[in-house]
Motif scaffolding. Structure first.
Motif, PDB file in Angstrom:
ATOM      1  N   ILE A   1      51.270 -66.577  58.417  1.00 52.65           N
ATOM      2  CA  ILE A   1      50.088 -67.353  58.524  1.00 52.65           C
ATOM      3  C   ILE A   1      50.032 -68.381  57.778  1.00 52.65           C
ATOM      4  O   ILE A   1      49.473 -69.588  58.131  1.00 52.65           O
ATOM      5  N   GLY A   2      50.558 -68.532  56.399  1.00 52.52           N
ATOM      6  CA  GLY A   2      50.758 -69.466  55.589  1.00 52.52           C
ATOM      7  C   GLY A   2      51.553 -70.559  56.367  1.00 52.52           C
ATOM      8  O   GLY A   2      51.125 -71.866  56.289  1.00 52.52           O
ATOM      9  N   ASN A   3      52.505 -70.409  56.788  1.00 50.67           N
ATOM     10  CA  ASN A   3      53.439 -71.129  57.782  1.00 50.67           C
ATOM     11  C   ASN A   3      52.462 -71.968  58.854  1.00 50.67           C
ATOM     12  O   ASN A   3      52.843 -73.218  59.196  1.00 50.67           O
ATOM     13  N   ILE A   4      51.788 -71.234  59.642  1.00 51.32           N
ATOM     14  CA  ILE A   4      50.825 -71.761  60.556  1.00 51.32           C
ATOM     15  C   ILE A   4      50.104 -72.870  59.962  1.00 51.32           C
ATOM     16  O   ILE A   4      49.853 -74.042  60.721  1.00 51.32           O
ATOM     17  N   GLY A   5      49.632 -72.724  58.903  1.00 54.36           N
ATOM     18  CA  GLY A   5      49.045 -73.958  58.444  1.00 54.36           C
ATOM     19  C   GLY A   5      47.545 -74.215  58.709  1.00 54.36           C
ATOM     20  O   GLY A   5      46.910 -75.412  58.822  1.00 54.36           O
TER      21      GLY A   5
ATOM     22  N   GLN B   1      45.125 -61.672  65.721  1.00 55.64           N
ATOM     23  CA  GLN B   1      45.955 -60.454  65.761  1.00 55.64           C
ATOM     24  C   GLN B   1      47.033 -60.131  64.583  1.00 55.64           C
ATOM     25  O   GLN B   1      47.220 -59.098  64.116  1.00 55.64           O
ATOM     26  N   LEU B   2      47.338 -61.134  64.029  1.00 53.24           N
ATOM     27  CA  LEU B   2      48.059 -61.107  62.717  1.00 53.24           C
ATOM     28  C   LEU B   2      47.245 -60.495  61.695  1.00 53.24           C
ATOM     29  O   LEU B   2      47.747 -59.795  60.992  1.00 53.24           O
ATOM     30  N   PHE B   3      45.964 -60.761  61.572  1.00 53.41           N
ATOM     31  CA  PHE B   3      45.025 -60.361  60.320  1.00 53.41           C
ATOM     32  C   PHE B   3      44.677 -59.034  60.777  1.00 53.41           C
ATOM     33  O   PHE B   3      44.854 -58.340  59.807  1.00 53.41           O
ATOM     34  N   THR B   4      44.465 -58.452  62.018  1.00 47.70           N
ATOM     35  CA  THR B   4      44.419 -57.338  62.308  1.00 47.70           C
ATOM     36  C   THR B   4      45.533 -56.211  61.900  1.00 47.70           C
ATOM     37  O   THR B   4      45.504 -55.285  61.491  1.00 47.70           O
ATOM     38  N   ALA B   5      46.753 -56.818  62.072  1.00 49.92           N
ATOM     39  CA  ALA B   5      48.094 -55.957  61.701  1.00 49.92           C
ATOM     40  C   ALA B   5      48.008 -56.003  60.240  1.00 49.92           C
ATOM     41  O   ALA B   5      48.381 -55.015  59.650  1.00 49.92           O
ATOM     42  N   VAL B   6      47.693 -57.134  59.540  1.00 53.49           N
ATOM     43  CA  VAL B   6      48.054 -57.154  58.119  1.00 53.49           C
ATOM     44  C   VAL B   6      46.987 -55.887  57.352  1.00 53.49           C
ATOM     45  O   VAL B   6      47.166 -55.488  56.535  1.00 53.49           O
ATOM     46  N   GLY B   7      45.864 -55.980  58.077  1.00 55.69           N
ATOM     47  CA  GLY B   7      44.709 -55.078  57.551  1.00 55.69           C
ATOM     48  C   GLY B   7      44.906 -53.545  57.897  1.00 55.69           C
ATOM     49  O   GLY B   7      44.276 -52.688  57.717  1.00 55.69           O
ATOM     50  N   SER B   8      45.780 -53.409  58.899  1.00 51.62           N
ATOM     51  CA  SER B   8      46.008 -51.918  59.216  1.00 51.62           C
ATOM     52  C   SER B   8      46.633 -50.936  58.566  1.00 51.62           C
ATOM     53  O   SER B   8      47.954 -51.358  57.839  1.00 51.62           O
TER      54      SER B   8
ATOM     55  N   LEU C   1      56.255 -66.426  66.384  1.00 51.85           N
ATOM     56  CA  LEU C   1      54.798 -66.119  65.874  1.00 51.85           C
ATOM     57  C   LEU C   1      54.252 -67.692  65.167  1.00 51.85           C
ATOM     58  O   LEU C   1      52.848 -68.058  65.478  1.00 51.85           O
ATOM     59  N   THR C   2      55.057 -68.283  64.690  1.00 56.83           N
ATOM     60  CA  THR C   2      54.539 -69.588  63.926  1.00 56.83           C
ATOM     61  C   THR C   2      54.205 -70.364  64.970  1.00 56.83           C
ATOM     62  O   THR C   2      53.242 -71.178  64.694  1.00 56.83           O
TER      63      THR C   2
END
Length: 408
Positions: A189-193, A167-174, A157-158
């Motif tokens: 998300i932080g590591n993606i930078g 998609q990551l934000f959608t999952a976090v908000g679910s 994912l990174t």
């Protein structure tokens, strides 16, 4: 005559049965064994090509073939070039990667979960596939289907990076996403930078109630350039919520000149993971006053992995000249106290065997009798074979160094 006919029929049946048995041995078995068991990708390809034809359910054969082509290209490229097979293998990998479907993706997940020598190549396939892989990984996180592959999923994912942020934000908000998974995704998300994620993280922080999730958002925002969150992270080192403390201690390593005393205080935390993260952070943020606490951690109720990190930090401090007398303290601890667990004694001897600690032993006051104490302990007290073997190697090295110094 009837008896002879019967014998002939039996023989014909035996032969035909044997042939049938030989025929029904699936090609996927030797293909899988050669690829996953021996790493023989090129040999595996030929079996798996046949398996793809003969298998009714082709998902496993097709996923294994894609891995085989990938592994061959990463490990046998010179041979492929010399045999004019490189173009074919690259073409097959590209075609199969484009055709990779959800069922085949899950077959690769299973292989990652089993931990094979093709791990890196299997992971790279999923990175190259990109966005279509993400939903399956998120489903795995939520249902904990492939727990041994979680570290690989985080890397995937990174590496997919910015393309997968929505998609990551959608999952976090679910509401259906468990809190531990949300924390994991925010960390990714932080590591993606990608600094463009800051606004969404700030908005997200205003909608979540879980303290652990909020602290993970603080850390991600700090990583993305908002250094104002350092204070919140340092305060989190002493929070009542253990998830907050774990996240803050993990983040302490990346902070710019944090309060070293606060990080050192986290070495006394009741939670093992907090202690481990703090000990790791103190390798970067060197703090001489932490030596005593790190020393105590070698024999306290910490896990073996946390004790190993504490040992590594002490070794680094000794190399930097801020743990003078450590060898003497370790030898007294080993020889004069009752250390119940042989794993702890082994770790102490392994630390004493580090070059900087050996130098401390050699430079110690002769009246301290460090080597004789070790020798006596070896002969009269230690009973565990692993510890004795390690201690014997240390004593032999000390003896050899003594001979070299004396010119013998």
């Amino acid at each position: 005559m009837k008896k002879l006919l019967t014998i002939c029929l039996v023989l014909i049946w035996v032969v035909s049965f044997g042939c049938e048995q030989k025929k029904i041995i699936p090609e996927i078995s030797p293909g899988r064994d050669k690829l996953l068991g021996a790493g023989l990708a090129i040999e595996a390809v030929e079996h798996l090509k046949l398996a793809e034809i003969e298998e009714e359910n082709k998902d496993e054969a097709r996923s294994l073939l894609l891995i085989a082509y990938s592994h061959a290209l990463s490990t046998n490229l010179t041979w492929l070039k010399s045999n004019n097979l490189e173009t074919e293998y690259r073409s097959e990998r590209a075609r199969r990667l484009a055709e990779l479907n959800t069922s085949e993706i899950r077959e690769i997940f299973q292989i990652l979960n089993e931990r094979h020598r093709v791990q890196k190549d299997a992971r790279q396939i999923l990175i190259d596939k990109g966005i279509p892989v993400i939903l399956s990984i998120l489903e795995s996180f939520n249902k904990n289907r492939y727990p041994k592959a979680d570290d690989d999923f985080i890397i995937i994912l990174t590496q997919i990076g910015t393309k997968g942020l929505d998609q990551l934000f959608t999952a976090v908000g679910s509401l259906d996403t468990p809190v531990p998974v949300k924390i994991k995704l925010i960390r990714i998300i932080g590591n993606i930078g990608d600094t463009s994620a800051q606004e969404k993280l700030e908005s997200l922080k205003n909608t979540v109630s879980d303290a652990g999730v909020k602290m993970e958002i603080n850390v991600a925002l700090y990583q993305l350039g908002n250094k104002a969150y350092q204070k919140d992270i340092e305060v989190g080192l002493s929070d009542n919520n253990v998830m907050v403390r774990r996240t803050a201690a993990r983040a302490a390593e990346m902070l710019n000149q944090p309060s070293q005393s606060k990080v050192a205080d986290a070495l006394k935390d009741p939670d093992d993971i907090v202690r481990r993260n703090a000990a790791k952070a103190l390798q970067k943020h060197v703090y001489a006053e932490a030596v005593d606490i790190l020393f105590e951690m070698l024999t306290n109720n910490s896990s073996s992995s946390t004790k190993q990190v504490a040992s590594n930090t002490l070794n680094q401090y000794a190399e930097n000249g801020i743990a003078d007398g450590l060898a003497t303290r370790l030898i007294v601890l080993l020889t004069k106290t009752e250390i119940a667990y042989h794993e702890d004694r082994l770790l102490i001897v392994q630390l004493l065997s580090k070059p900087v600690l050996i130098k401390q032993i050699q430079a110690a006051d002769p009246y301290d009798n460090l080597e004789p104490k070790l020798f006596e302990y070896y002969n009269t007290k230690e009973t565990n074979k692993m510890v004795k073997d390690e201690l014997n190697m240390l004593l032999l090295e000390l003896e050899e160094l003594e001979k070299q110094e004396s010119g013998e």
